[in-house]
Each structure stands twice: as structure tokens, then as C-alpha cells.
Design a protein around this motif. Sequence first.
Motif, PDB file in Angstrom:
ATOM      1  N   ASP A  14      37.812  42.789  51.463  1.00 51.43           N
ATOM      2  CA  ASP A  14      38.971  41.911  51.651  1.00 51.43           C
ATOM      3  C   ASP A  14      40.054  42.206  50.625  1.00 51.43           C
ATOM      4  O   ASP A  14      41.245  42.195  50.948  1.00 51.43           O
ATOM      5  CB  ASP A  14      38.552  40.449  51.559  1.00 51.43           C
ATOM      6  CG  ASP A  14      37.766  39.996  52.771  1.00 51.43           C
ATOM      7  OD1 ASP A  14      37.812  40.704  53.798  1.00 51.43           O
ATOM      8  OD2 ASP A  14      37.100  38.947  52.689  1.00 51.43           O
ATOM      9  N   VAL A  18      43.976  43.388  51.421  1.00 51.80           N
ATOM     10  CA  VAL A  18      45.169  42.685  50.953  1.00 51.80           C
ATOM     11  C   VAL A  18      46.068  43.620  50.154  1.00 51.80           C
ATOM     12  O   VAL A  18      47.283  43.675  50.368  1.00 51.80           O
ATOM     13  CB  VAL A  18      44.765  41.447  50.119  1.00 51.80           C
ATOM     14  CG1 VAL A  18      45.964  40.848  49.408  1.00 51.80           C
ATOM     15  CG2 VAL A  18      44.113  40.414  51.004  1.00 51.80           C
ATOM     16  N   VAL A  37      51.378  40.542  49.068  1.00 48.33           N
ATOM     17  CA  VAL A  37      50.075  39.876  48.928  1.00 48.33           C
ATOM     18  C   VAL A  37      50.148  38.450  49.474  1.00 48.33           C
ATOM     19  O   VAL A  37      49.244  38.001  50.187  1.00 48.33           O
ATOM     20  CB  VAL A  37      49.617  39.883  47.451  1.00 48.33           C
ATOM     21  CG1 VAL A  37      48.421  38.977  47.239  1.00 48.33           C
ATOM     22  CG2 VAL A  37      49.296  41.299  47.000  1.00 48.33           C
ATOM     23  N   THR A  40      50.252  38.592  53.293  1.00 48.19           N
ATOM     24  CA  THR A  40      48.935  38.922  53.823  1.00 48.19           C
ATOM     25  C   THR A  40      47.994  37.727  53.755  1.00 48.19           C
ATOM     26  O   THR A  40      47.234  37.460  54.691  1.00 48.19           O
ATOM     27  CB  THR A  40      48.331  40.104  53.044  1.00 48.19           C
ATOM     28  OG1 THR A  40      49.255  41.183  53.057  1.00 48.19           O
ATOM     29  CG2 THR A  40      47.031  40.558  53.656  1.00 48.19           C
ATOM     30  N   THR A  41      48.050  36.996  52.658  1.00 50.28           N
ATOM     31  CA  THR A  41      47.209  35.813  52.503  1.00 50.28           C
ATOM     32  C   THR A  41      47.562  34.754  53.548  1.00 50.28           C
ATOM     33  O   THR A  41      46.671  34.183  54.191  1.00 50.28           O
ATOM     34  CB  THR A  41      47.360  35.239  51.088  1.00 50.28           C
ATOM     35  OG1 THR A  41      47.061  36.262  50.144  1.00 50.28           O
ATOM     36  CG2 THR A  41      46.458  34.051  50.875  1.00 50.28           C
ATOM     37  N   THR A  44      46.325  35.865  56.946  1.00 55.76           N
ATOM     38  CA  THR A  44      44.884  35.682  57.084  1.00 55.76           C
ATOM     39  C   THR A  44      44.526  34.216  57.327  1.00 55.76           C
ATOM     40  O   THR A  44      43.697  33.904  58.190  1.00 55.76           O
ATOM     41  CB  THR A  44      44.160  36.194  55.825  1.00 55.76           C
ATOM     42  OG1 THR A  44      44.487  37.567  55.638  1.00 55.76           O
ATOM     43  CG2 THR A  44      42.664  36.043  55.944  1.00 55.76           C
ATOM     44  N   LEU A  45      45.177  33.329  56.601  1.00 62.27           N
ATOM     45  CA  LEU A  45      44.911  31.906  56.793  1.00 62.27           C
ATOM     46  C   LEU A  45      45.361  31.433  58.176  1.00 62.27           C
ATOM     47  O   LEU A  45      44.703  30.594  58.798  1.00 62.27           O
ATOM     48  CB  LEU A  45      45.592  31.094  55.696  1.00 62.27           C
ATOM     49  CG  LEU A  45      45.016  31.288  54.289  1.00 62.27           C
ATOM     50  CD1 LEU A  45      45.845  30.526  53.263  1.00 62.27           C
ATOM     51  CD2 LEU A  45      43.565  30.872  54.235  1.00 62.27           C
TER      52      LEU A  45
END
Length: 79
Positions: A14, A18, A37, A40-41, A44-45
Motif C-alpha cells: 500500500d 501511494v 499523497v 491518493t489517500t 482510496t477512502l
Amino acid sequence: VLWILAELAIVATDLTEVVGVAIGLHLLLRVPLWVGVLMTTIDTLLLLAAQYNGMKKLELLMMFFLVLISICFFVELVL
């Protein structure tokens, strides 16, 4: 012991995902790494939230991304 090693492997993959996306966004769009970053976070969420709401919605979201990528490829090809 094996469970801990499996969790560490998941974290490692992971983390590389990221960082790789952040570097790719930086190279393509000149986005700062910390913004990449963060993007990307959030992405993903959002995908996890879509999966929580049902697989059909997640499949529609994936189809949207596929169409969006196809349109981008087509535009890049024409230009």
C-alpha cells in the motif's frame, strides 16, 4: 507470526502504491508530492466507501474511471 508478516506485506504494498501514484502525478501534472499523497489517500477512502455502499455502485464507479481513461487516451491520440 505469519499474520504479522502478512500485515507488514500489505502495508508495504500500500505504501509503494501511494508513493508511486504521488510520483506519477508529480511527473505528469507537476502536482507537489504531498498533494499527490493526499489525493491518493482520498481516492482510496472514496473507493472503500463505495465498496461499503454496495458492489454495484463500486462497479459503476470503476466503469466511470474506465470511460474517463479511454476518453483521455482518445484525446491524447487526436492531439
